[in-house]
Design a protein around this motif. Structure first.
Motif, short mmCIF file in Angstrom:
data_model
loop_
_atom_site.label_atom_id
_atom_site.label_comp_id
_atom_site.label_asym_id
_atom_site.label_seq_id
_atom_site.Cartn_x
_atom_site.Cartn_y
_atom_site.Cartn_z
N UNK A 35 -8.51 -1.69 8.19
CA UNK A 35 -7.31 -1.87 9.01
C UNK A 35 -6.94 -3.35 9.11
N UNK A 36 -7.94 -4.22 9.29
CA UNK A 36 -7.68 -5.65 9.37
C UNK A 36 -7.10 -6.17 8.06
N UNK A 37 -7.69 -5.76 6.95
CA UNK A 37 -7.21 -6.21 5.65
C UNK A 37 -5.81 -5.69 5.36
N UNK A 38 -5.55 -4.46 5.74
CA UNK A 38 -4.23 -3.87 5.50
C UNK A 38 -3.17 -4.55 6.35
N UNK A 39 -3.51 -4.91 7.57
CA UNK A 39 -2.57 -5.64 8.42
C UNK A 39 -2.23 -7.00 7.81
N UNK A 40 -3.25 -7.70 7.30
CA UNK A 40 -3.01 -9.00 6.67
C UNK A 40 -2.10 -8.84 5.45
N UNK A 41 -2.36 -7.82 4.65
CA UNK A 41 -1.53 -7.57 3.46
C UNK A 41 -0.12 -7.18 3.86
N UNK A 42 0.04 -6.47 4.97
CA UNK A 42 1.37 -6.09 5.43
C UNK A 42 2.20 -7.32 5.79
N UNK A 43 1.57 -8.29 6.46
CA UNK A 43 2.29 -9.52 6.81
C UNK A 43 2.73 -10.24 5.54
N UNK A 44 1.85 -10.34 4.55
CA UNK A 44 2.19 -11.00 3.30
C UNK A 44 3.30 -10.26 2.56
N UNK A 45 3.25 -8.94 2.61
CA UNK A 45 4.28 -8.15 1.95
C UNK A 45 5.65 -8.41 2.54
N UNK A 46 5.71 -8.49 3.86
CA UNK A 46 7.00 -8.80 4.50
C UNK A 46 7.46 -10.22 4.17
N UNK A 47 6.55 -11.18 4.24
CA UNK A 47 6.93 -12.57 3.99
C UNK A 47 7.45 -12.77 2.57
N UNK A 48 7.02 -11.95 1.63
CA UNK A 48 7.42 -12.10 0.23
C UNK A 48 8.59 -11.20 -0.15
N UNK A 49 9.03 -10.34 0.77
CA UNK A 49 10.09 -9.38 0.46
C UNK A 49 11.44 -10.09 0.38
N UNK A 50 12.25 -9.70 -0.58
CA UNK A 50 13.56 -10.33 -0.77
C UNK A 50 14.45 -10.21 0.47
N UNK A 51 14.25 -9.16 1.25
CA UNK A 51 15.03 -9.01 2.47
C UNK A 51 14.72 -10.09 3.49
N UNK A 52 13.55 -10.74 3.31
CA UNK A 52 13.13 -11.80 4.23
C UNK A 52 13.24 -13.19 3.61
N UNK A 53 13.44 -13.26 2.27
CA UNK A 53 13.43 -14.56 1.60
C UNK A 53 14.78 -14.96 1.02
N UNK A 54 15.60 -13.99 0.63
CA UNK A 54 16.90 -14.32 0.05
C UNK A 54 17.80 -14.96 1.10
N UNK A 55 18.68 -15.85 0.66
CA UNK A 55 19.54 -16.56 1.60
C UNK A 55 20.37 -15.58 2.43
N UNK A 56 20.79 -14.48 1.81
CA UNK A 56 21.59 -13.49 2.53
C UNK A 56 20.80 -12.22 2.83
N UNK A 57 19.47 -12.33 2.84
CA UNK A 57 18.63 -11.17 3.12
C UNK A 57 18.84 -10.63 4.52
N UNK A 58 18.72 -9.33 4.67
CA UNK A 58 19.01 -8.74 5.98
C UNK A 58 17.97 -9.11 7.03
N UNK A 59 16.78 -9.55 6.61
CA UNK A 59 15.76 -9.95 7.58
C UNK A 59 15.56 -11.47 7.63
N UNK A 60 16.27 -12.20 6.77
CA UNK A 60 16.00 -13.63 6.63
C UNK A 60 16.20 -14.38 7.95
N UNK A 61 17.29 -14.12 8.64
CA UNK A 61 17.57 -14.84 9.89
C UNK A 61 16.50 -14.54 10.93
#
Length: 238
Positions: A35-61
């Motif tokens: 569970x600890x490892x999966x939580x850490x991987x989940x955070x990394x997955x979100x941080x690397x997702x285009x929705x969070x990284x693209x200039x106009x990504x829906x989660x970027x702001x």
């Protein structure tokens, strides 16, 4: 003023929190380490997702606003219908060997979606059916402070913090390689106080909890790199 009296500029920014929900069915709870490892991987997955990284990504702001303040993460638990409702919200579900963790884009500290605000946060605890194996030397290790007793939920949040520090320390090439490896990592408790002291004195990335919940302020996680993936430093021990 003493150092503790100096205002932290992060406190002046609007405060956001990164929600994580672990699936906790009564008849098949996940193993704690997974569970600890999966939580850490989940955070990394979100941080690397285009929705969070693209200039106009829906989660970027939302991600930017969250990172401008204190980097809060809160882990809640859900089962059955609660899990299914939570899974309808925008987010990413990451699976481990036995664990399922869904991470959501950051929300205001007092603005949780109603599907999540009702979920329990306290008392989330899990066990390992057997001692975890030694961490793989080619992948990063998030070492937990052996002097602290934390619920699984608190430890999952701390592991997420450690993974985020590792992510920030890497260049684009290293990030891409780690992502291609599925963000493989290990979370382990440092075997003894001497090892922990070496880790925290070595210049490695160290999570220092603000002490808002469960534990006093201080270091909680130290991050070692891997020989092949996530090329952060690694202590040399006999």
């Amino acid at each position: 003023m003493t150092g503790s009296d100096i205002p932290d500029p992060r406190d002046a920014a609007p405060q956001f929190v990164l929600p994580l929900v672990v699936r906790l069915e009564k008849d098949r709870p996940p193993a704690r380490t997974d569970a600890l490892q999966t939580a850490a991987r989940a955070v990394l997955t979100l941080l690397s997702d285009e929705r969070a990284t693209a200039e106009d990504g829906e989660w970027t702001r939302a991600v930017r606003d969250w990172q401008d303040g204190r980097i809060r993460k809160v882990v809640r638990r859900a089962r059955g219908a609660e899990w299914r409702k939570a899974s309808t919200l925008p987010g990413i579900t990451v699976t481990g060997e036995s664990a399922e963790v869904r991470v959501f884009p950051p929300v205001p500290l007092d603005g949780w979606p109603r599907e999540l605000v009702k979920l329990q946060v306290s008392g989330t605890d899990l066990d390992d059916p057997a001692p975890p194996a030694a961490p793989a030397p080619e992948r990063p290790v998030l070492w937990l402070n052996p002097a602290l007793e934390m619920t699984a939920g608190k430890a999952m949040a701390q592991a997420g913090h450690g993974a985020q520090l590792a992510w920030w320390a890497l260049d684009d090439e290293a990030r891409a390689a780690w992502r291609a490896d599925g963000f493989a990592l290990s979370v382990r408790t440092a075997p003894d106080p001497e090892h922990w002291s070496e880790l925290t004195a070595s210049g490695l990335p160290v999570v220092r909890d603000a002490g808002f919940t469960e534990i006093a302020p201080g270091p909680t996680v130290a991050v070692e790199g891997g020989q092949r993936i996530c090329p952060l430093p690694r202590l040399r021990r006999p």
